[in-house]
Write a protein that holds these residues in place. Structure first.
Motif, PDB file in Angstrom:
ATOM      1  N   ARG A 129       0.842  -1.210   0.000  1.00  0.00           N
ATOM      2  CA  ARG A 129       0.000   0.000   0.000  1.00  0.00           C
ATOM      3  C   ARG A 129       0.873   1.254   0.000  1.00  0.00           C
ATOM      4  O   ARG A 129       0.566   2.229  -0.683  1.00  0.00           O
ATOM      5  CB  ARG A 129      -0.961  -0.019   1.192  1.00  0.00           C
ATOM      6  CG  ARG A 129      -2.121  -1.006   1.001  1.00  0.00           C
ATOM      7  CD  ARG A 129      -3.250  -0.797   2.013  1.00  0.00           C
ATOM      8  NE  ARG A 129      -2.823  -0.852   3.410  1.00  0.00           N
ATOM      9  CZ  ARG A 129      -2.767  -1.985   4.137  1.00  0.00           C
ATOM     10  NH1 ARG A 129      -3.114  -3.139   3.602  1.00  0.00           N
ATOM     11  NH2 ARG A 129      -2.392  -1.937   5.400  1.00  0.00           N
ATOM     12  N   LEU A 130       1.950   1.242   0.760  1.00  0.00           N
ATOM     13  CA  LEU A 130       2.868   2.378   0.773  1.00  0.00           C
ATOM     14  C   LEU A 130       3.474   2.591  -0.614  1.00  0.00           C
ATOM     15  O   LEU A 130       3.514   3.707  -1.133  1.00  0.00           O
ATOM     16  CB  LEU A 130       3.992   2.168   1.792  1.00  0.00           C
ATOM     17  CG  LEU A 130       5.127   3.196   1.752  1.00  0.00           C
ATOM     18  CD1 LEU A 130       4.606   4.589   2.105  1.00  0.00           C
ATOM     19  CD2 LEU A 130       6.262   2.780   2.670  1.00  0.00           C
ATOM     20  N   ILE A 131       3.921   1.519  -1.234  1.00  0.00           N
ATOM     21  CA  ILE A 131       4.507   1.634  -2.579  1.00  0.00           C
ATOM     22  C   ILE A 131       3.477   2.163  -3.561  1.00  0.00           C
ATOM     23  O   ILE A 131       3.788   2.998  -4.416  1.00  0.00           O
ATOM     24  CB  ILE A 131       5.075   0.272  -3.036  1.00  0.00           C
ATOM     25  CG1 ILE A 131       6.310  -0.074  -2.186  1.00  0.00           C
ATOM     26  CG2 ILE A 131       5.428   0.299  -4.523  1.00  0.00           C
ATOM     27  CD1 ILE A 131       6.821  -1.486  -2.389  1.00  0.00           C
ATOM     28  N   ASP A 132       2.219   1.719  -3.418  1.00  0.00           N
ATOM     29  CA  ASP A 132       1.159   2.212  -4.306  1.00  0.00           C
ATOM     30  C   ASP A 132       0.923   3.710  -4.149  1.00  0.00           C
ATOM     31  O   ASP A 132       0.533   4.386  -5.103  1.00  0.00           O
ATOM     32  CB  ASP A 132      -0.151   1.455  -4.065  1.00  0.00           C
ATOM     33  CG  ASP A 132      -0.135   0.067  -4.662  1.00  0.00           C
ATOM     34  OD1 ASP A 132       0.727  -0.211  -5.527  1.00  0.00           O
ATOM     35  OD2 ASP A 132      -0.995  -0.750  -4.262  1.00  0.00           O
ATOM     36  N   THR A 133       1.166   4.275  -2.959  1.00  0.00           N
ATOM     37  CA  THR A 133       1.015   5.712  -2.792  1.00  0.00           C
ATOM     38  C   THR A 133       2.152   6.466  -3.463  1.00  0.00           C
ATOM     39  O   THR A 133       1.982   7.598  -3.905  1.00  0.00           O
ATOM     40  CB  THR A 133       0.945   6.136  -1.304  1.00  0.00           C
ATOM     41  OG1 THR A 133       2.192   5.830  -0.677  1.00  0.00           O
ATOM     42  CG2 THR A 133      -0.211   5.463  -0.584  1.00  0.00           C
ATOM     43  N   LEU A 134       3.324   5.825  -3.551  1.00  0.00           N
ATOM     44  CA  LEU A 134       4.485   6.456  -4.184  1.00  0.00           C
ATOM     45  C   LEU A 134       4.471   6.272  -5.691  1.00  0.00           C
ATOM     46  O   LEU A 134       4.839   7.178  -6.443  1.00  0.00           O
ATOM     47  CB  LEU A 134       5.777   5.885  -3.602  1.00  0.00           C
ATOM     48  CG  LEU A 134       5.964   6.073  -2.089  1.00  0.00           C
ATOM     49  CD1 LEU A 134       7.174   5.277  -1.610  1.00  0.00           C
ATOM     50  CD2 LEU A 134       6.120   7.538  -1.755  1.00  0.00           C
ATOM     51  N   VAL A 135       4.099   5.082  -6.120  1.00  0.00           N
ATOM     52  CA  VAL A 135       4.035   4.758  -7.542  1.00  0.00           C
ATOM     53  C   VAL A 135       2.691   4.064  -7.768  1.00  0.00           C
ATOM     54  O   VAL A 135       2.553   2.894  -7.479  1.00  0.00           O
ATOM     55  CB  VAL A 135       5.189   3.800  -7.965  1.00  0.00           C
ATOM     56  CG1 VAL A 135       5.112   3.500  -9.454  1.00  0.00           C
ATOM     57  CG2 VAL A 135       6.521   4.383  -7.584  1.00  0.00           C
ATOM     58  N   PRO A 136       1.699   4.801  -8.243  1.00  0.00           N
ATOM     59  CA  PRO A 136       0.377   4.211  -8.416  1.00  0.00           C
ATOM     60  C   PRO A 136       0.413   2.975  -9.317  1.00  0.00           C
ATOM     61  O   PRO A 136       1.206   2.945 -10.265  1.00  0.00           O
ATOM     62  CB  PRO A 136      -0.450   5.336  -9.070  1.00  0.00           C
ATOM     63  CG  PRO A 136       0.304   6.590  -8.759  1.00  0.00           C
ATOM     64  CD  PRO A 136       1.742   6.201  -8.656  1.00  0.00           C
TER      65      PRO A 136
END
Length: 139
Positions: A129-136
């Motif tokens: 989820r954190l990675i998705d906020t940085l790189v959708p």
């Protein structure tokens, strides 16, 4: 120089001859701008205290036959190369065992992916989820 010519001839005769690990160690020592002696002094496994010898590193870099490194030697060389252990494991697997690493991404990304298995499922989900906020995610 002659050793590199010999490696080229060997590769032409045997296209399966792999040099990923040797290339990684040689390139990294060059990037660090270190002599073979200086590099070998840094090649110390922090857990077992095993040191990889200058002679073994020299034989590896010049394409001579070497015994494939065990985990202690890989940890020592990771220290000398200042790289993640997993990056050296991937290169050693390619060269000595014909095992190709995960496809795509950089060597660093592959090293991170391998570490994910050590995390509990809940932490992996939070990290994703954190990675998705940085790189959708791609649609």
């Amino acid at each position: 120089m002659a050793a590199n010519d010999e490696q080229t001839r060997d590769h032409a005769r045997n296209p399966e001859h792999r040099t990923q690990f040797a290339d990684l160690v040689r390139r990294r020592r060059s990037e660090l701008n270190e002599s073979l002696d200086t590099f070998a002094k840094k090649a110390l496994d922090p857990i077992s205290g095993l040191r990889v010898t200058r002679g073994w590193i020299y034989r590896l870099e010049t394409g001579e036959t070497v015994t494939p490194p065990a985990i202690r030697e890989l940890r020592a060389l990771a220290e000398a190369c200042e790289l993640p252990l997993e990056q050296l494991q991937d290169a050693a697997g390619q060269q000595f065992h014909g095992v190709d690493p995960l496809k795509g991404g950089s060597a660093e990304a592959t090293a991170y992916v391998r570490k994910l298995d050590a995390l509990p499922a809940e932490q992996r989900d939070r990290l994703l989820r954190l990675i998705d906020t940085l790189v959708p995610p791609e649609e």
